[in-house]
Design an enzyme around this catalytic site. Sequence first.
Site, PDB file in Angstrom:
ATOM      1  N   ASP A  20       0.826  -1.202   0.000  1.00  0.00           N
ATOM      2  CA  ASP A  20       0.000   0.000   0.000  1.00  0.00           C
ATOM      3  C   ASP A  20       0.867   1.262   0.000  1.00  0.00           C
ATOM      4  OD1 ASP A  20      -2.320   1.477   0.018  1.00  0.00           O
ATOM      5  OD2 ASP A  20      -2.664   1.274   2.172  1.00  0.00           O
ATOM      6  N   ASN A  68     -10.628  -2.474  -6.349  1.00  0.00           N
ATOM      7  CA  ASN A  68      -9.775  -1.645  -7.217  1.00  0.00           C
ATOM      8  C   ASN A  68     -10.375  -1.420  -8.606  1.00  0.00           C
ATOM      9  OD1 ASN A  68      -6.566  -2.852  -5.911  1.00  0.00           O
ATOM     10  ND2 ASN A  68      -7.802  -1.077  -5.313  1.00  0.00           N
TER      11      ASN A  68
HETATM   12  C1  FPP Z   1      -1.630   0.044  -3.552  1.00  0.00           C
HETATM   13  O1  FPP Z   1      -1.215   1.392  -3.528  1.00  0.00           O
HETATM   14  C2  FPP Z   1      -1.042  -0.702  -4.672  1.00  0.00           C
HETATM   15  C3  FPP Z   1      -1.758  -1.332  -5.672  1.00  0.00           C
HETATM   16  C4  FPP Z   1      -3.226  -1.336  -5.700  1.00  0.00           C
HETATM   17  C5  FPP Z   1      -1.090  -2.015  -6.796  1.00  0.00           C
HETATM   18  C6  FPP Z   1       0.219  -2.667  -6.522  1.00  0.00           C
HETATM   19  C7  FPP Z   1       0.804  -3.188  -7.780  1.00  0.00           C
HETATM   20  C8  FPP Z   1       2.115  -3.134  -8.098  1.00  0.00           C
HETATM   21  C9  FPP Z   1       3.166  -2.621  -7.204  1.00  0.00           C
HETATM   22  C10 FPP Z   1       2.535  -3.736  -9.407  1.00  0.00           C
HETATM   23  C11 FPP Z   1       3.056  -5.061  -9.013  1.00  0.00           C
HETATM   24  C12 FPP Z   1       3.326  -5.984 -10.070  1.00  0.00           C
HETATM   25  C13 FPP Z   1       3.331  -7.328  -9.837  1.00  0.00           C
HETATM   26  C14 FPP Z   1       3.726  -8.268 -10.920  1.00  0.00           C
HETATM   27  C15 FPP Z   1       2.943  -7.915  -8.519  1.00  0.00           C
HETATM   28  P1  FPP Z   1      -2.340   2.507  -3.617  1.00  0.00           P
HETATM   29  O2  FPP Z   1      -2.552   2.855  -5.045  1.00  0.00           O
HETATM   30  O3  FPP Z   1      -3.567   2.051  -2.901  1.00  0.00           O
HETATM   31  O4  FPP Z   1      -1.658   3.695  -2.852  1.00  0.00           O
HETATM   32  P2  FPP Z   1      -2.395   4.852  -2.006  1.00  0.00           P
HETATM   33  O5  FPP Z   1      -3.103   4.159  -0.871  1.00  0.00           O
HETATM   34  O6  FPP Z   1      -1.269   5.705  -1.556  1.00  0.00           O
HETATM   35  O7  FPP Z   1      -3.335   5.546  -2.946  1.00  0.00           O
END
Ligand code: FPP
Length: 249
Positions: A20, A68
């Site tokens: 996150d 999401n």
């Molecule tokens: C959460 O941060 C992250 C995600 C929903 C996506 C995570 C995906 C990756 C890092 C790509 C990974 C690739 C592979 C192959 C596993 P957020 O967007 O919720 O952050 P925020 O809470 O600060 O808005």
Amino acid sequence: MIDNGIDKSRIPKHVAVIMDGNGRWAKQKGKSRIFGHKNGVRAVRDTIEIAAEIGVKFVTLYAFSTENWNRPKDEVSSLMELLVFTINKEIKTLMENDIALQAIGDLKSLPKNCYRELMKAIEKTSSNKRMTLVLALSYSSKWEIMNAVKEIAKQVELKKMTTEDITEENFASYLCTTNIPDPELLIRTSGEHRISNFLLWQIAYSELYFTEKLWPDFRKEDFITAITDFQKRERRFGKTSEQLSNMMQ
Ligand code: FPP
């Protein structure tokens, strides 16, 4: 026995991670959210490498939740592209390091090319033995549990099963994680102290570890810190400390 400050004889078999903070990390830098996701890939790599190095057998990453799908369309499609791109790019490394890929979630709801590439990678790496990387994609625990309940109800309706057959073990076999041991440790980054619909059944006895680090900043040493913290805790499974020490003797 002790390496990196960790006790090699007490490595959790399965570590689950809620990655996150990509969006906030990008915002701090005045960049787009997808820039945060792209930089999250480095943390994914670091996590997989160090987990394999210390002997963790399963790592589950919450890469995309059912919720999401409600994000802006361009963020969803960029994330899907990033997933396909990363899987294709990393498959060689997975093969070289003897790591199998698996996925849990409503995989059929993924875009066709994403689903196809994912299945190809799962198939290609299926005989790898050192560690299993499980990607939770279009996953939510309530969805998974509802699905299991519906499936079991169907079996009862068809008289292939009776209500007496429904045991904890049997129920668990209808979840996406059948054949995957429950995680002993769940890590969440970005300072949020929530489970967010992730592996609710499976984390019944897991230790929870929260760090302020935003996901793109998460490095090998942060993973080691989480393991060290885990090893300091006593897992009692509802028993008393005395009962546990008697069991150890
Ligand atoms: C959460 O941060 C992250 C995600 C929903 C996506 C995570 C995906 C990756 C890092 C790509 C990974 C690739 C592979 C192959 C596993 P957020 O967007 O919720 O952050 P925020 O809470 O600060 O808005």
